[in-house]
Design a protein around this motif. Structure first.
Motif, PDB file in Angstrom:
ATOM      1  N   ARG A  33       0.859  -1.180   0.000  1.00 11.84           N
ATOM      2  CA  ARG A  33       0.000   0.000   0.000  1.00 11.84           C
ATOM      3  C   ARG A  33       0.891   1.224   0.000  1.00 11.84           C
ATOM      4  O   ARG A  33       1.955   1.224   0.632  1.00 11.84           O
ATOM      5  N   ILE A  39       6.364   6.150  -1.325  1.00 16.48           N
ATOM      6  CA  ILE A  39       6.632   5.550  -0.014  1.00 16.48           C
ATOM      7  C   ILE A  39       5.566   4.496   0.264  1.00 16.48           C
ATOM      8  O   ILE A  39       4.376   4.801   0.271  1.00 16.48           O
ATOM      9  N   TYR A  40       6.002   3.262   0.482  1.00 17.83           N
ATOM     10  CA  TYR A  40       5.087   2.131   0.556  1.00 17.83           C
ATOM     11  C   TYR A  40       5.227   1.325   1.841  1.00 17.83           C
ATOM     12  O   TYR A  40       6.304   1.233   2.412  1.00 17.83           O
ATOM     13  N   SER A  41       4.105   0.713   2.250  1.00 16.32           N
ATOM     14  CA  SER A  41       4.152  -0.358   3.243  1.00 16.32           C
ATOM     15  C   SER A  41       4.152  -1.683   2.514  1.00 16.32           C
ATOM     16  O   SER A  41       3.409  -1.862   1.543  1.00 16.32           O
ATOM     17  N   PHE A  42       4.969  -2.610   3.017  1.00 18.44           N
ATOM     18  CA  PHE A  42       4.876  -3.990   2.587  1.00 18.44           C
ATOM     19  C   PHE A  42       3.891  -4.669   3.519  1.00 18.44           C
ATOM     20  O   PHE A  42       4.186  -4.854   4.701  1.00 18.44           O
ATOM     21  N   LEU A  43       2.720  -5.013   3.010  1.00 14.65           N
ATOM     22  CA  LEU A  43       1.745  -5.742   3.826  1.00 14.65           C
ATOM     23  C   LEU A  43       2.266  -7.179   3.985  1.00 14.65           C
ATOM     24  O   LEU A  43       3.276  -7.547   3.390  1.00 14.65           O
ATOM     25  N   PRO A  44       1.598  -7.992   4.815  1.00  8.81           N
ATOM     26  CA  PRO A  44       2.195  -9.296   5.151  1.00  8.81           C
ATOM     27  C   PRO A  44       2.656 -10.128   3.948  1.00  8.81           C
ATOM     28  O   PRO A  44       3.757 -10.699   3.988  1.00  8.81           O
ATOM     29  N   LYS A  47       5.811  -8.463   2.543  1.00  9.85           N
ATOM     30  CA  LYS A  47       6.948  -8.632   3.450  1.00  9.85           C
ATOM     31  C   LYS A  47       7.542 -10.036   3.323  1.00  9.85           C
ATOM     32  O   LYS A  47       8.764 -10.214   3.391  1.00  9.85           O
ATOM     33  N   LEU A  50       9.609 -10.159   0.173  1.00 10.46           N
ATOM     34  CA  LEU A  50      10.815  -9.366   0.431  1.00 10.46           C
ATOM     35  C   LEU A  50      11.855 -10.187   1.206  1.00 10.46           C
ATOM     36  O   LEU A  50      13.042 -10.193   0.881  1.00 10.46           O
TER      37      LEU A  50
END
Lengths: 569, 569
Positions: A33, A39-44, A47, A50
């Motif tokens: 998101r 600038i992003y969040s890695f959701l579960p 992640k 990654l």
């Protein structure tokens, strides 16, 4: 993981601002998101992928004897002032002041910091060579962040630095890391090429970029159709394979060409091919004005000009400067009547032009039957133009084609650029202080994830290669309220996990259609559906990549999975 | 890992600015280096321990169904403005502007960001409860960074957030994570207590801190000598176990006490115990002035005052305010002649004072034979003082002792503090919007590493518990130029690694004394020395913790190691 315990917010619609497949699908399948521009969040799920990329990177770098460390993102400005980059890095380097008004950079890269650490700790040739790496969040304030994770402002990078007492030692490590990178991107399932790249402002010599071939790439790669040769188009060498003309030299004439300015207009007006025109451009090379010539069908590559002339800066002269120096407008300049007042440097193809066309340095006129050497003297001929599709490959094997690429890795011989600036020395065998020779090696870890997503998808969603998939198996009970289905699903969930499979179980109270669509979107290698035949112990396997379906009894499930995964790796 | 391939810069001297054991030893043994005040690099050994702590944290949180994600460190200021903390967090929150002059916070914590993510994605009670966590670099601009990794400005933290549709669900998750934390710190080998803590400015209710018992801790813990009761001294409840006096009430008299101001001076001057004095302090509670009373041997706890009076802020009145309200200086104020002009709130111990001493609200005078109820009316009595060593434990079991603690974890019931401020709601079973109930749970990962180092060392260096040690074995050939030793060392290096031991091999050309001293400093559980008996296939094992030595033939090495590691875990 039970799906109700995690956050996988899938989207039916394509997000408006996502232009490319990987960005759209990583958003739609709930992997990432955006929290701010670039600038992003890695959701579960994101992640998990990654971490898999990171583990592959670690394994391959550990295998060549590199040691992992972790440096801070906050870097005192003093270090960047020592290297000179505090002033030159520009607005891409994020900066801040602490409560005591001391300046810090938010690490865009760590040459300065690793150099400062090593200069304090390594004093003797006995402790060299040494290779250190980290996997860390990096910050670059991109002017136009775009394409999701491909060009963000906060991203995960692996950066490695090597330290040497000889150029040969640097060459060895460079080769080892080159091979490690090849292994990493191969294990990630990427279609990539290692291409010769520009050493740019970093002041090094050898450098390669690892490019994932993709239409959405921002770089153009020139590659041979018959060998492993590949180079960034900015760097691809053009070999001198032109042939001389047997045509007699004719007398030069000045012809009237009213209103004719561009090469296209000249060629059309005089009914000649563009190949027979000589294009003249006035450049300012450092502080000197230089007339650079190329054939009309070629394009001058200012990076080649810069490297060829060993210059710091190369830029086109302005209209005013052209008027002042050449006495005419940009569209009319040419080499013949330029006389001694200006240095002429020409692409090597120009040497072979016979009876060509050139500007007359006079508004509204061109010269025809211009012949190099006879009609003008170039100070030097060299390889100054961009390579073109169809040109021979510089390694002599095959011809050049173009492709677009996403840069996922970069290996670079820094030499003593930072050691000299920051006084990082070791004592050699004779007790004399020498600058430590360095290499640096980057991988865009989050960008690699996006590049894989870009290459592995179909019209229903993502299709992860099994080594990078966030989970191995998607276990889907059609109806958790059905006792048989719930029991079998729970039994398989435990058993599969006991057998070291990573399992995502969709225990949501959603309709089967929703579950299947989400499952395709998420893209795990194998889906296991527990449905009506649960009471008989039978489940359905579906291979995401091929769409193949298998009905399997639970007793045969483990052996069937082993067989299928063999075909997927 | 061969020691020549990694960076372990040991130091002989204790670094000047390192005050505590863990900081000294982590520097001396080459685990960390400081790059700026409160900002550290984890060198290869430090990074390995950090990863081990992280893995333990991950395993225990995954086991309770929490899902890992990764949010960015850069947080748009808009989120912090929504929660109101952009204004209240103060200079500890690092801030910066991007190239477009948009304001960002560098994440000190992520309540705002996770709330913004969850409010966008979770719409229904069906998707609750949910627990998300991340392990990430955090930033806090501490005024006085100190004690190495214990109080830094850039550090690694695990932060988790849970989301619920009922208080009971929050209670369940709180308990699960409480247990996970207990497992984590137990696996890290720490001597710790879970203590009742202050919910502070975060506006929650239940909260516990996980404190590692250590003399260098900055917090004081009040704990029972006969039960598991433990609380931060700021929060430890004092129970009303005072006994009433049978003494007759005598008439109040005003006595001259020239120059007598403090309780000590009063007690000494009038030859009474401090217990018999009534201390009066004027506080400003929100906007109201309140006279707070305690016994002379007790100390008012303003956090208790704040909680007891349900106030936003509590501060001592200034000398000017005291003069204005009470008509005298701070040393002379008392409850008796304060009359109706001021509200009196008293610690419960004050109720039991018989014929006590109090200020007369007149310079140079005190009142003797003061009796509560008869001589002044307190609006209310409550538990307002700090607990003391020797007080009864609030759970009725044993008495209170004090210890110092390092806070390594924190579990917290946030309630709807952030959901309300940021409008994060879900639809309940009846389709009505409700605020999501939240919990938050932190672990200082890099601080935990330092706390372990603080507890596990001796005068020769670090002594890692085997689950956290950067490597399992330190393999030390005395002389790599001796063919027998080099061959055996290399053979064992390969064989041990094949058997899944992490091995550090000291292949440096250093004297044995240097190698052994470094080995003790680094503190791996077992040292294997390959020396003179290498030709017979015999090596020497040394257990770092006990100093026990064993000569072992290489054929018995694996079985001996298994036996020794059993005794270490």
């Amino acid at each position: 993981m039970k799906q109700r315990n995690t956050l996988i917010p899938t989207l039916k619609e394509i997000p408006a601002d996502a232009d490319i497949k990987s960005h759209q699908l990583l958003l739609r399948a709930g992997y990432i998101r955006q929290n701010a521009s670039g600038i992003y969040s890695f959701l579960p799920l994101g992640k998990r992928v990654l971490k898999k990329v990171e583990e592959i990177v670690r394994e391959e770098l550990d295998a060549v004897g590199a040691a992992e460390l972790l440096m801070p993102a906050l870097q005192p400005s003093e270090l960047w002032k020592e290297s000179g980059r505090w002033g030159t890095y520009g607005p891409e380097l994020m900066r801040m002041n602490d409560r005591h008004d001391r300046e810090f950079a938010l690490g865009a890269t760590h040459e300065e910091m690793i150099t400062s650490i090593v200069r304090d700790e390594i004093k003797s040739y006995k402790r060299l060579p040494l290779t250190l790496y980290q996997i860390q969040t990096k910050y670059r304030d991109e002017k136009r962040p775009r394409f999701g994770l491909l060009r963000g402002r906060e991203f995960v990078m692996k950066d490695a630095y090597s330290f040497h007492s000889s150029a040969e030692s640097l060459d060895d490590t460079y080769e080892q890391i080159f091979q490690a990178y090849t292994n990493i991107f191969t294990r990630c399932g990427l279609n990539f090429r290692a291409v010769i790249a520009d050493s740019g402002a970093m002041g090094g010599k050898d450098t390669h970029e690892f490019m994932v071939l993709s239409e959405v790439g921002e770089d153009t790669i020139a590659y041979s159709d018959q060998s492993t040769y590949a180079a960034n188009i900015e760097m691809a060498e053009v070999i001198d394979s032109y042939s001389s003309s047997n045509e007699d030299m004719r007398d030069t004439e000045k012809v009237s060409t009213p209103g004719v300015k561009t090469i296209e207009e000249v060629a059309s007006f005089l009914e000649v091919s563009r190949e027979n025109c000589i294009k003249s451009l006035l450049f300012k090379v450092d502080e000197e004005f230089v007339l650079i010539l190329s054939r009309g069908d070629h394009e001058i590559n200012d990076i080649k000009v810069k490297n060829f002339m060993n210059a710091e800066s190369v830029e086109l002269a302005s209209a005013e400067e052209t008027k002042e120096i050449m006495g005419c407008t940009v569209g009319s300049i040419g080499p013949c009547t330029a006389g001694d007042k200006i240095k002429i440097v020409a692409d090597q193809a120009v040497k072979y032009v016979r009876n060509g066309i050139a500007g007359a340095n006079e508004e509204g006129y061109h010269l025809v039957n211009v012949n190099p050497e006879r009609d003008f003297q170039a100070a030097v001929f060299g390889d100054l133009r961009f390579i073109q599709e169809g040109d021979p490959s510089p390694d002599g094997k095959g011809t050049i084609s173009f492709a677009k690429g996403i840069e996922v890795g970069h290996v670079f011989k820094l030499g003593t650029r930072y050691s000299d600036a920051m006084n990082s020395t070791y004592l050699d065998e004779n007790g004399r202080a020498q600058s430590i020779i360095m290499g640096c090696y980057g991988i865009g870890v989050s960008r690699t994830l996006a590049a894989v997503a870009e290459q592995y998808n179909d019209d229903r969603g993502l299709v992860w290669p099994s080594d990078l998939s966030p989970y191995d198996l998607h276990l889907i009970p059609i109806n958790m309220k059905d006792e048989h289905q719930a029991n079998l699903a729970n039994e398989l969930y435990e058993e599969l996990r006991k057998n070291r499979y990573d399992v995502l179980m969709d225990d949501r109270a959603e309709r089967p259609g929703v579950k299947f669509a989400d499952s395709d979107l998420i893209g795990l290698p194998i889906r296991i559906t527990v449905g009506k035949k649960a009471s008989e112990g039978i489940v359905e396997l579906k291979v995401r990549k091929t769409g193949d379906m298998h009905e399997v009894h639970k007793d045969d499930l483990l052996s069937t999975l082993i067989d299928i995964f063999k075909t997927l790796s």
